[in-house]
Design an enzyme around this catalytic site. Structure first.
Site, mmCIF file in Angstrom:
data_model
loop_
_atom_site.group_PDB
_atom_site.id
_atom_site.type_symbol
_atom_site.label_atom_id
_atom_site.label_comp_id
_atom_site.label_asym_id
_atom_site.label_seq_id
_atom_site.Cartn_x
_atom_site.Cartn_y
_atom_site.Cartn_z
ATOM 1 N N LYS A 35 18.585 -58.509 -30.089
ATOM 2 C CA LYS A 35 19.736 -58.621 -29.174
ATOM 3 C C LYS A 35 19.254 -58.827 -27.739
ATOM 4 C CE LYS A 35 19.705 -53.603 -29.043
ATOM 5 N NZ LYS A 35 20.271 -52.369 -29.624
ATOM 6 N N ARG A 126 28.855 -42.897 -30.440
ATOM 7 C CA ARG A 126 28.929 -44.203 -29.794
ATOM 8 C C ARG A 126 29.688 -45.112 -30.750
ATOM 9 N NH1 ARG A 126 23.689 -47.689 -27.867
ATOM 10 N NH2 ARG A 126 23.522 -47.961 -30.112
ATOM 11 N N TYR A 241 13.043 -56.701 4.672
ATOM 12 C CA TYR A 241 14.353 -56.136 5.018
ATOM 13 C C TYR A 241 14.226 -54.673 5.415
ATOM 14 C CZ TYR A 241 17.133 -60.039 3.146
ATOM 15 O OH TYR A 241 17.728 -61.252 2.915
ATOM 16 N N MET A 289 15.688 -60.353 -3.033
ATOM 17 C CA MET A 289 16.276 -60.964 -4.231
ATOM 18 C C MET A 289 15.309 -61.935 -4.904
ATOM 19 S SD MET A 289 19.690 -63.315 -4.559
ATOM 20 C CE MET A 289 20.761 -62.094 -3.826
HETATM 21 C C1 LIG Z 1 19.177 -51.608 -30.020
HETATM 22 C C2 LIG Z 1 19.285 -50.946 -31.320
HETATM 23 C C3 LIG Z 1 18.130 -50.729 -32.091
HETATM 24 C C4 LIG Z 1 16.736 -50.929 -31.557
HETATM 25 O O1 LIG Z 1 16.410 -49.802 -30.753
HETATM 26 P P1 LIG Z 1 15.005 -49.638 -29.976
HETATM 27 O O2 LIG Z 1 15.121 -48.316 -29.316
HETATM 28 O O3 LIG Z 1 14.937 -50.766 -28.999
HETATM 29 O O4 LIG Z 1 13.936 -49.714 -30.987
HETATM 30 C C5 LIG Z 1 18.300 -50.255 -33.380
HETATM 31 N N1 LIG Z 1 19.552 -49.984 -33.861
HETATM 32 C C6 LIG Z 1 20.663 -50.145 -33.134
HETATM 33 C C7 LIG Z 1 21.982 -49.817 -33.713
HETATM 34 C C8 LIG Z 1 20.579 -50.618 -31.835
HETATM 35 O O5 LIG Z 1 21.674 -50.757 -31.100
#
Ligand SMILES: *Cc1c(COP(=O)(O)O)cnc(C)c1O
Length: 341
Positions: A35, A126, A241, A289
């Site tokens: 992702k 979650r 800055y 930036m």
């Molecule tokens: C992002 C995610 C992972 C991977 O987690 P890491 O801590 O990056 O290894 C696995 N399972 C779910 C549901 C996630 O959202």
């Protein structure tokens, strides 16, 4: 067009990290979370390399990300499941949803119930259906591939890990799921959390969520940027800055072509380092930036047009900048040219 900043990406280290996590997963299969554009490295390039190495299960957040991977023909699970507006993509068959709510389960059943996974909440609060929903028959007679849950604190040694593991283990055999999956990167380093399939993300890319992984996980990302200008700053003058750095003596300064818009965050102001040929060059003043100033007094070769490496060892860089290793990786922007070995 030749970019003035680049990411050197180590494909061998990426594959090595996956093989290491696969070995640490024992008899469980090892998948890959790709992702957020493969945590900033590039989802397609990452997935292609890991698929060639033998990885068979890929995880993204949404259907845009799944569609990007579709040409590779992989098994992709979409962690956020299906909204109504996702149904055309979800029924096209290039990926399957991870159903998170009873509404998503009902939506998928009504559409004919093709291949899918289900997320169950075991305490993180979650995403996921509840164990009570499952006991009440939510999934009865419903074909699912993988039942999964997610650990809230796998990067810490706390009682909650075993609580989640035991709640999850208690669901074995209560659904049609062919496989159970619980562990992310940190969960793989815990003993007895792998079940049938693991889902590492961070550690694939060189992140170290638990000290026990530091010895076996290799970095994959190197940041390089070009010097745009070299200048002399006399004692008493300031740089950047808000004038947060004052030259204690006459100083040679190089202005480098990257900044916080590239994920080189303001937290590196006055504490990050760049290096060239093993010589450290401190970041001075505030990160802008698009630009960073470094002290090149000890580095005559750091002239206009030369390239420097920004030190970005993830655990150390996270501690210095106040960002998490996840934020550092996923914020690497679009302006780098990504160069794989
Ligand atoms: C992002 C995610 C992972 C991977 O987690 P890491 O801590 O990056 O290894 C696995 N399972 C779910 C549901 C996630 O959202």
């Amino acid at each position: 067009m030749p970019a003035p900043l680049r990411l050197r990406l180590d494909g061998d280290a990426l594959v090595q990290n996956w093989r290491t996590l696969d070995r640490l997963s024992g008899t469980a299969a090892c998948g890959a979370a790709v992702k957020a554009n493969g945590y900033g490295l590039g989802a397609i390039e990452v997935a292609r390399r890991l698929a060639d190495a033998g990885c068979r299960d890929f995880f993204v957040s949404n259907w845009q990300e799944a569609a990007e991977l579709a040409p590779l023909g992989l098994t992709v699970s979409v962690l956020h499941g299906v909204r109504e507006e996702d149904m055309p993509a979800a029924t096209a068959g290039f990926a399957r949803p991870v159903l998170n709510t009873s509404i998503q389960v009902a939506r998928w059943k009504a559409a004919g119930g093709g291949p899918c996974d289900v997320m169950v909440d075991t305490g993180m609060n979650r995403l996921g259906v509840s164990a009570d929903d499952i006991a009440d028959g939510l999934l009865d007679g419903f074909a699912i591939e993988t039942l999964m849950s997610h650990l809230a604190c796998a990067d810490e040694d706390v009682p909650m890990n075993a609580v989640q593991r035991d709640r999850f283990a208690a669901l074995a055999g209560t659904t049609s799921a062919r496989r159970l999956s619980l562990a992310n990167s940190a969960g793989i380093a815990l003993n007895g959390y792998a079940f049938d399939l693991t889902r590492p993300g961070l550690a694939l890319y060189g992140g170290i969520p638990r000290a026990d992984l530091a010895a076996v996980i290799r970095p994959t990302v190197t940041l390089e940027a070009q010097i745009l200008q070299r200048r002399q700053v006399s004692a008493g003058q300031t740089v950047g800055y808000n004038a947060t750095w004052t030259a204690p003596a006459d100083t040679e300064v190089a202005i480098v072509n990257l900044g916080y818009a590239d994920g080189y965050f303001r937290g590196f102001s006055n504490c990050g380092t760049a290096s060239k040929g093993g010589i450290a060059m401190p970041v001075i003043g505030r990160v802008s930036m698009d630009l960073v100033a470094i002290d090149v007094t000890k580095m005559p070769a750091a002239s206009e047009g030369a390239w420097v490496t920004l030190d970005f060892a993830l655990p150390e860089a996270a501690a210095l900048s106040g960002m998490s290793q996840y934020e550092l990786l996923t914020s690497l922007g679009r302006r780098y040219s990504r160069m794989w070995n």
